[in-house]
Design a protein around this motif. Structure first.
Motif, PDB file in Angstrom:
ATOM      1  N   GLU A   1     -13.944  69.639  45.105  1.00 44.21           N
ATOM      2  CA  GLU A   1     -14.107  69.121  43.746  1.00 44.21           C
ATOM      3  C   GLU A   1     -13.113  67.978  43.498  1.00 44.21           C
ATOM      4  OE1 GLU A   1     -14.137  72.313  40.828  1.00 44.21           O
ATOM      5  OE2 GLU A   1     -13.528  70.829  39.306  1.00 44.21           O
ATOM      6  N   LEU A   2     -11.871  68.226  43.915  1.00 44.29           N
ATOM      7  CA  LEU A   2     -10.809  67.237  43.695  1.00 44.29           C
ATOM      8  C   LEU A   2     -11.107  65.929  44.432  1.00 44.29           C
ATOM      9  CD1 LEU A   2      -7.845  67.228  42.464  1.00 44.29           C
ATOM     10  CD2 LEU A   2      -7.050  67.781  44.769  1.00 44.29           C
ATOM     11  N   VAL A   3     -11.480  66.020  45.700  1.00 45.43           N
ATOM     12  CA  VAL A   3     -11.667  64.824  46.522  1.00 45.43           C
ATOM     13  C   VAL A   3     -12.957  64.086  46.152  1.00 45.43           C
ATOM     14  CG1 VAL A   3     -12.026  63.981  48.878  1.00 45.43           C
ATOM     15  CG2 VAL A   3     -10.246  65.668  48.418  1.00 45.43           C
ATOM     16  N   MET A   4     -14.034  64.831  45.914  1.00 44.45           N
ATOM     17  CA  MET A   4     -15.295  64.158  45.569  1.00 44.45           C
ATOM     18  C   MET A   4     -15.132  63.363  44.265  1.00 44.45           C
ATOM     19  SD  MET A   4     -17.024  64.683  48.099  1.00 44.45           S
ATOM     20  CE  MET A   4     -16.862  65.735  49.505  1.00 44.45           C
ATOM     21  N   HIS A   5     -14.407  63.938  43.322  1.00 50.70           N
ATOM     22  CA  HIS A   5     -14.144  63.252  42.062  1.00 50.70           C
ATOM     23  C   HIS A   5     -13.306  61.993  42.313  1.00 50.70           C
ATOM     24  CE1 HIS A   5     -13.463  62.856  37.790  1.00 50.70           C
ATOM     25  NE2 HIS A   5     -12.179  62.730  38.023  1.00 50.70           N
ATOM     26  N   ARG A   6     -12.304  62.127  43.163  1.00 53.81           N
ATOM     27  CA  ARG A   6     -11.422  60.986  43.460  1.00 53.81           C
ATOM     28  C   ARG A   6     -12.196  59.854  44.147  1.00 53.81           C
ATOM     29  NH1 ARG A   6      -9.216  57.150  43.721  1.00 53.81           N
ATOM     30  NH2 ARG A   6      -7.131  56.524  44.413  1.00 53.81           N
ATOM     31  N   LEU A   7     -13.120  60.216  45.031  1.00 59.63           N
ATOM     32  CA  LEU A   7     -13.889  59.202  45.758  1.00 59.63           C
ATOM     33  C   LEU A   7     -14.867  58.446  44.864  1.00 59.63           C
ATOM     34  CD1 LEU A   7     -14.563  61.046  49.147  1.00 59.63           C
ATOM     35  CD2 LEU A   7     -13.327  58.875  48.870  1.00 59.63           C
ATOM     36  N   GLU A   8     -15.121  58.993  43.677  1.00 57.61           N
ATOM     37  CA  GLU A   8     -16.010  58.298  42.736  1.00 57.61           C
ATOM     38  C   GLU A   8     -15.287  57.180  41.997  1.00 57.61           C
ATOM     39  OE1 GLU A   8     -17.588  61.336  40.194  1.00 57.61           O
ATOM     40  OE2 GLU A   8     -18.713  62.217  41.872  1.00 57.61           O
ATOM     41  N   GLN A   9     -13.961  57.161  42.076  1.00 59.31           N
ATOM     42  CA  GLN A   9     -13.222  56.153  41.313  1.00 59.31           C
ATOM     43  C   GLN A   9     -13.351  54.769  41.952  1.00 59.31           C
ATOM     44  OE1 GLN A   9      -9.362  57.888  40.384  1.00 59.31           O
ATOM     45  NE2 GLN A   9     -10.430  59.732  39.675  1.00 59.31           N
ATOM     46  N   SER A  10     -13.299  53.747  41.095  1.00 53.92           N
ATOM     47  CA  SER A  10     -13.705  52.408  41.529  1.00 53.92           C
ATOM     48  C   SER A  10     -12.760  51.793  42.566  1.00 53.92           C
ATOM     49  CB  SER A  10     -13.826  51.485  40.321  1.00 53.92           C
ATOM     50  OG  SER A  10     -12.587  51.441  39.657  1.00 53.92           O
ATOM     51  N   ASP A  11     -11.501  52.232  42.594  1.00 51.17           N
ATOM     52  CA  ASP A  11     -10.567  51.623  43.552  1.00 51.17           C
ATOM     53  C   ASP A  11     -10.909  51.955  45.004  1.00 51.17           C
ATOM     54  OD1 ASP A  11      -9.820  54.324  43.258  1.00 51.17           O
ATOM     55  OD2 ASP A  11      -7.755  53.894  43.852  1.00 51.17           O
ATOM     56  N   THR A  12     -11.850  52.867  45.216  1.00 48.58           N
ATOM     57  CA  THR A  12     -12.233  53.216  46.591  1.00 48.58           C
ATOM     58  C   THR A  12     -13.355  52.315  47.115  1.00 48.58           C
ATOM     59  OG1 THR A  12     -13.939  54.822  45.961  1.00 48.58           O
ATOM     60  CG2 THR A  12     -11.678  55.647  46.138  1.00 48.58           C
ATOM     61  N   ALA A  13     -13.864  51.420  46.250  1.00 49.01           N
ATOM     62  CA  ALA A  13     -15.034  50.620  46.626  1.00 49.01           C
ATOM     63  C   ALA A  13     -14.760  49.714  47.822  1.00 49.01           C
ATOM     64  CB  ALA A  13     -15.508  49.791  45.431  1.00 49.01           C
ATOM     65  N   ASN A  14     -13.517  49.218  47.945  1.00 46.24           N
ATOM     66  CA  ASN A  14     -13.178  48.343  49.076  1.00 46.24           C
ATOM     67  C   ASN A  14     -12.654  49.103  50.274  1.00 46.24           C
ATOM     68  OD1 ASN A  14     -13.902  45.987  47.697  1.00 46.24           O
ATOM     69  ND2 ASN A  14     -11.906  45.940  46.675  1.00 46.24           N
ATOM     70  N   GLY A  15     -12.741  50.405  50.205  1.00 50.15           N
ATOM     71  CA  GLY A  15     -12.295  51.234  51.324  1.00 50.15           C
ATOM     72  C   GLY A  15     -11.242  52.233  50.895  1.00 50.15           C
ATOM     73  N   PHE A  16     -11.120  53.272  51.690  1.00 54.63           N
ATOM     74  CA  PHE A  16     -10.157  54.331  51.357  1.00 54.63           C
ATOM     75  C   PHE A  16      -9.551  54.879  52.631  1.00 54.63           C
ATOM     76  CE2 PHE A  16     -14.502  56.000  51.429  1.00 54.63           C
ATOM     77  CZ  PHE A  16     -14.397  56.968  52.416  1.00 54.63           C
ATOM     78  N   LEU A  17      -8.361  55.419  52.464  1.00 56.31           N
ATOM     79  CA  LEU A  17      -7.683  56.086  53.577  1.00 56.31           C
ATOM     80  C   LEU A  17      -7.402  57.522  53.138  1.00 56.31           C
ATOM     81  CD1 LEU A  17      -6.328  56.174  56.306  1.00 56.31           C
ATOM     82  CD2 LEU A  17      -4.373  54.968  55.352  1.00 56.31           C
ATOM     83  N   LEU A  18      -8.130  58.444  53.714  1.00 57.77           N
ATOM     84  CA  LEU A  18      -7.944  59.858  53.386  1.00 57.77           C
ATOM     85  C   LEU A  18      -6.789  60.418  54.204  1.00 57.77           C
ATOM     86  CD1 LEU A  18     -11.623  61.121  53.260  1.00 57.77           C
ATOM     87  CD2 LEU A  18      -9.968  61.316  51.397  1.00 57.77           C
TER      88      LEU A  18
END
Ligand code: AMP
Length: 184
Positions: free
Chosen positions: A68-85
């Motif tokens: 729940e925590l991570v899926m919600h976080r991945l919806e945020q716009s700052d992840t659009a250019n890529g993310f590092l989990l």
């Protein structure tokens, strides 16, 4: 350069420090589940109350809460250019759910696997001197890593390109190793 990356490594492997550096350098959203959980504990919110004792023991937070925590976080716009989990996924259940949820240009493009010998991990963790870092807790976290998180690596091999990173050496040297692995 890959944009959607995850970093894995045992506690004390330096993955958090390296993740912050790489994310900053490449303009990726740094998603550290350990930091998110510690922030919830510090804030004393509902999530924090649920997880405080679990973190103290060095056990894993239940998969449903983490997802729940991570899926919600991945919806945020700052992840659009890529993310590092960083610190997620830690169980095969989490890894399966993550792969299912990331499709198309959101798909995972790389996995950085930080490798550090176990004696060195214990030495580093003790010298960090956090009050929850007793030798017993450290050994327990390492055991949890072996039992629950190593199978995640096996599960992801063949699905995501894996880069093995030697995590022993100077901090800058290790950052350079990661950058060159990502560029290759
Ligand atoms: P870390 O800072 O990544 O070492 O995480 C600190 C602690 O947070 C871990 O020892 C776990 O108790 C908890 N934690 C962090 N990420 C996860 C995860 N993906 N699944 C379950 N528990 C986690």
């Amino acid at each position: 350069m890959p944009h959607n990356v995850l970093i894995m490594g045992p506690p004390g492997s330096g993955k958090g420090t390296q993740a912050a550096r790489i994310a900053e350098r490449q303009g990726l959203a740094h998603i550290s589940t350990g930091d998110m959980l510690r922030a919830a504990i510090a804030a004393g919110n509902e999530l924090g109350e649920k997880v405080a004792a679990i973190l103290k023991r060095g056990d894993l937070v239940p998969d449903d809460l983490m997802l729940e925590l991570v899926m919600h976080r991945l919806e945020q716009s700052d992840t659009a250019n890529g993310f590092l989990l960083d610190g997620f996924p830690r169980t095969v259940t989490q890894a399966e759910a993550l792969l299912e949820s990331l499709e198309g240009d959101r798909a995972l493009e790389g996995l950085l696997h930080m490798v550090v010998p176990e004696d060195e991990l214990v030495r580093r963790a003790l010298s960090r001197g956090r009050n929850d870092d007793t030798e017993e807790t450290i050994r327990h976290r390492l055991k949890v890593y072996h039992d629950k998180t190593k199978p995640v690596l096996e599960f992801l091999v063949g699905k995501v390109p894996v880069h093995v990173i030697d995590g022993v050496g100077e901090m800058d040297e290790i950052t350079a190793r990661i950058v060159s692995a990502l560029e290759s």
